[in-house]
Design a protein around this motif. Structure first.
Motif, PDB file in Angstrom:
ATOM      1  N   PHE A 147       0.821  -1.213   0.000  1.00 30.58           N
ATOM      2  CA  PHE A 147       0.000   0.000   0.000  1.00 30.58           C
ATOM      3  C   PHE A 147       0.858   1.267   0.000  1.00 30.58           C
ATOM      4  CE2 PHE A 147      -3.420  -2.477   2.599  1.00 30.58           C
ATOM      5  CZ  PHE A 147      -3.838  -3.109   1.440  1.00 30.58           C
ATOM      6  N   GLY A 148       0.325   2.281  -0.677  1.00 28.39           N
ATOM      7  CA  GLY A 148       0.996   3.577  -0.709  1.00 28.39           C
ATOM      8  C   GLY A 148       0.399   4.430  -1.806  1.00 28.39           C
ATOM      9  N   GLU A 152      -1.210  -9.433   5.715  1.00 32.59           N
ATOM     10  CA  GLU A 152       0.004  -8.696   6.040  1.00 32.59           C
ATOM     11  C   GLU A 152       0.051  -7.447   5.172  1.00 32.59           C
ATOM     12  OE1 GLU A 152       4.804  -9.666   5.779  1.00 32.59           O
ATOM     13  OE2 GLU A 152       3.346 -11.312   5.864  1.00 32.59           O
ATOM     14  N   VAL A 153       0.659  -6.378   5.694  1.00 33.84           N
ATOM     15  CA  VAL A 153       0.674  -5.106   4.972  1.00 33.84           C
ATOM     16  C   VAL A 153       2.088  -4.539   4.927  1.00 33.84           C
ATOM     17  CG1 VAL A 153      -0.337  -2.796   4.806  1.00 33.84           C
ATOM     18  CG2 VAL A 153      -1.645  -4.640   5.862  1.00 33.84           C
ATOM     19  N   VAL A 154       2.444  -4.019   3.756  1.00 34.63           N
ATOM     20  CA  VAL A 154       3.691  -3.269   3.598  1.00 34.63           C
ATOM     21  C   VAL A 154       3.305  -1.888   3.082  1.00 34.63           C
ATOM     22  CG1 VAL A 154       5.945  -3.152   2.482  1.00 34.63           C
ATOM     23  CG2 VAL A 154       4.938  -5.390   3.012  1.00 34.63           C
ATOM     24  N   PHE A 155       3.567  -0.852   3.875  1.00 36.98           N
ATOM     25  CA  PHE A 155       3.288   0.520   3.454  1.00 36.98           C
ATOM     26  C   PHE A 155       4.563   1.122   2.865  1.00 36.98           C
ATOM     27  CE2 PHE A 155      -0.079   0.015   6.679  1.00 36.98           C
ATOM     28  CZ  PHE A 155      -1.169   0.521   5.977  1.00 36.98           C
ATOM     29  N   ILE A 173      -1.745  -4.397  13.419  1.00 40.87           N
ATOM     30  CA  ILE A 173      -1.910  -2.948  13.209  1.00 40.87           C
ATOM     31  C   ILE A 173      -3.224  -2.470  13.812  1.00 40.87           C
ATOM     32  CG2 ILE A 173      -2.298  -1.155  11.456  1.00 40.87           C
ATOM     33  CD1 ILE A 173      -0.315  -2.652   9.659  1.00 40.87           C
ATOM     34  N   ARG A 174      -4.300  -3.202  13.548  1.00 40.74           N
ATOM     35  CA  ARG A 174      -5.614  -2.797  14.066  1.00 40.74           C
ATOM     36  C   ARG A 174      -5.628  -2.813  15.594  1.00 40.74           C
ATOM     37  NH1 ARG A 174      -7.259  -6.602   9.961  1.00 40.74           N
ATOM     38  NH2 ARG A 174      -7.865  -5.497   8.064  1.00 40.74           N
ATOM     39  N   GLN A 175      -5.042  -3.843  16.185  1.00 40.98           N
ATOM     40  CA  GLN A 175      -5.069  -3.975  17.645  1.00 40.98           C
ATOM     41  C   GLN A 175      -4.144  -2.968  18.329  1.00 40.98           C
ATOM     42  OE1 GLN A 175      -4.204  -8.076  18.550  1.00 40.98           O
ATOM     43  NE2 GLN A 175      -6.151  -8.825  17.741  1.00 40.98           N
ATOM     44  N   GLU A 176      -2.923  -2.839  17.824  1.00 38.72           N
ATOM     45  CA  GLU A 176      -1.945  -1.982  18.499  1.00 38.72           C
ATOM     46  C   GLU A 176      -2.208  -0.499  18.268  1.00 38.72           C
ATOM     47  OE1 GLU A 176       2.023  -3.161  17.479  1.00 38.72           O
ATOM     48  OE2 GLU A 176       1.929  -4.990  18.709  1.00 38.72           O
ATOM     49  N   ARG A 177      -2.675  -0.159  17.065  1.00 33.46           N
ATOM     50  CA  ARG A 177      -2.917   1.251  16.748  1.00 33.46           C
ATOM     51  C   ARG A 177      -4.364   1.661  17.000  1.00 33.46           C
ATOM     52  NH1 ARG A 177       0.710   4.009  13.030  1.00 33.46           N
ATOM     53  NH2 ARG A 177       2.661   2.858  12.883  1.00 33.46           N
ATOM     54  N   GLY A 178      -5.241   0.668  17.077  1.00 37.52           N
ATOM     55  CA  GLY A 178      -6.664   0.979  17.254  1.00 37.52           C
ATOM     56  C   GLY A 178      -7.246   1.703  16.051  1.00 37.52           C
ATOM     57  N   LYS A 179      -6.689   1.427  14.885  1.00 42.24           N
ATOM     58  CA  LYS A 179      -7.131   2.104  13.659  1.00 42.24           C
ATOM     59  C   LYS A 179      -7.265   1.103  12.528  1.00 42.24           C
ATOM     60  CE  LYS A 179      -4.926   6.551  14.699  1.00 42.24           C
ATOM     61  NZ  LYS A 179      -3.956   7.565  14.251  1.00 42.24           N
ATOM     62  N   SER A 180      -8.103   1.451  11.552  1.00 39.84           N
ATOM     63  CA  SER A 180      -8.208   0.639  10.341  1.00 39.84           C
ATOM     64  C   SER A 180      -6.954   0.830   9.501  1.00 39.84           C
ATOM     65  CB  SER A 180      -9.438   1.053   9.539  1.00 39.84           C
ATOM     66  OG  SER A 180      -9.240   2.357   8.991  1.00 39.84           O
ATOM     67  N   MET A 234      -2.924   4.304   6.919  1.00 40.81           N
ATOM     68  CA  MET A 234      -2.265   4.831   5.721  1.00 40.81           C
ATOM     69  C   MET A 234      -2.334   6.359   5.694  1.00 40.81           C
ATOM     70  SD  MET A 234      -2.592   3.793   1.739  1.00 40.81           S
ATOM     71  CE  MET A 234      -2.477   4.997   0.436  1.00 40.81           C
ATOM     72  N   LYS A 235      -3.479   6.910   6.046  1.00 45.36           N
ATOM     73  CA  LYS A 235      -3.600   8.380   6.065  1.00 45.36           C
ATOM     74  C   LYS A 235      -2.589   9.002   7.029  1.00 45.36           C
ATOM     75  CE  LYS A 235      -8.503   8.678   4.815  1.00 45.36           C
ATOM     76  NZ  LYS A 235      -9.879   8.952   5.315  1.00 45.36           N
ATOM     77  N   GLU A 236      -2.396   8.348   8.159  1.00 43.79           N
ATOM     78  CA  GLU A 236      -1.461   8.858   9.162  1.00 43.79           C
ATOM     79  C   GLU A 236      -0.017   8.742   8.651  1.00 43.79           C
ATOM     80  OE1 GLU A 236      -0.302   6.563  12.917  1.00 43.79           O
ATOM     81  OE2 GLU A 236      -1.800   7.987  13.652  1.00 43.79           O
ATOM     82  N   LEU A 237       0.320   7.616   8.043  1.00 44.41           N
ATOM     83  CA  LEU A 237       1.689   7.382   7.579  1.00 44.41           C
ATOM     84  C   LEU A 237       2.054   8.252   6.380  1.00 44.41           C
ATOM     85  CD1 LEU A 237       1.819   3.476   7.790  1.00 44.41           C
ATOM     86  CD2 LEU A 237       3.033   5.079   9.270  1.00 44.41           C
TER      87      LEU A 237
END
Length: 230
Positions: free
Chosen positions: A33-34, A193-196, A211-218, A223-226
C-alpha cells in the motif's frame, strides 16, 4: 518466499525504490500500500522479472525472478490485451506459454465473472476488461499472483466481482497474492500482512490484525497517518 535485499531502482534522477529490504511469506494475501508514485509498481515488476534492480537483490524462492517466472502470474495496471482479440483468443495465447493453465478453472471463472469467450477486447467496458485481465491471470495455478491496482477505475459492481473472485479462488497456504494499490478500503479485509511504501521506502511492515489492535485504527486510517505530507 519473496525477498528484497537492499534494493534500489532508479529512473533518471528519481529513486523509485531506495535501498529497501523486506520479505513476504508464502501462502498469504499481502497488501503493498501507498500513494501513486510510491514505488509499488516498480516492486511488482522486479518480482515478476520484468525489471532488474540497479543495486541489491530480489529473490523468489531463492531464485532470481527471471528463473522463477513460471511460478508468477502478473496483472499489470496498464491495459496489455490486444484490442482485436477475443477473451478466448487471449486465453489461447496465454495458455500456450504456461503449462500451469487450468482450463476447468478458466471456464468456471468465465461464468462467475459474467464474461463470454467471444467478447472482443475493444468492444467491452473498462470493468469487463479488468475482469478479463483478472480471469486470465487467475486461471493459471501460479504460486505467486501479483496484482497492480486491480480496482483502478473500475465500477462498483465490477469491483465486487473482482474481490469475490480473489476470495473464491485463493488457495490459502499454497498461493501468495500481492495486491499493490492506493485504494485500500475495499481490500483491507482481504489482506493478512501489509507493507506501506512511501517515496521508495518501507515505512511500516506488519500483520494487518496487529496494526488494528496496536494502533486501534483501520488500515485506511493508518495509511492516512503514515502518508501525511504526500
Amino acid at each position: 518466499m519473496i525477498e528484497f535485499s537492499q534494493v534500489t531502482k532508479q529512473y533518471g534522477k528519481v529513486k523509485a525504490l531506495d535501498s529497501i529490504s523486506f520479505s513476504l511469506s508464502k501462502g498469504r494475501i499481502i497488501g503493498l500500500f501507498g500513494p501513486n508514485g510510491a514505488g509499488k509498481s516498480t516492486a511488482l515488476k522486479l518480482i515478476a522479472g520484468l525489471s532488474r534492480p540497479d543495486r541489491g537483490k530480489v529473490e523468489v524462492d531463492g531464485q532470481n525472478p527471471q528463473a522463477a517466472k513460471s511460478k508468477i502470474a502478473y496483472l499489470p495496471e496498464v491495459d496489455y490485451l490486444y484490442p482485436w482479440m477475443t477473451i478466448e483468443g487471449a486465453a489461447c495465447f496465454i495458455k500456450a506459454f504456461y503449462p500451469d493453465w487450468d482450463e476447468h478453472k478458466y471456464k468456471e471463472l468465465m461464468h462467475f465473472l459474467n464474461l463470454e469467450p467471444d467478447m472482443k477486447i475493444n468492444k467491452i467496458s473498462k470493468g469487463q476488461r479488468s475482469k478479463a485481465k483478472l480471469l486470465l491471470a487467475v486461471s493459471r495455478r501460479a504460486s505467486y499472483l501479483l496484482l497492480d491496482e486491480p480496482l483502478s477505475g473500475v465500477d462498483i459492481l465490477s469491483r465486487e466481482e473482482i474481490i469475490n473472485t480473489l476470495i473464491r479462488d485463493y488457495r490459502e497456504g499454497e498461493q501468495t497474492i500481492v495486491i499493490a494499490t492506493h485504494e485500500i478500503g475495499e481490500v483491507e479485509n482481504l489482506v493478512d500482512e501489509v507493507v506501506f511504501v512511501k517515496r521508495g521506502k518501507i515505512v511500516l511492515k506488519q500483520e494487518a490484525e496487529v496494526i488494528r489492535q496496536e494502533r486501534g485504527k483501520s488500515l485506511v486510517e493508518t495509511m492516512k497517518e503514515l502518508m501525511k505530507g504526500e
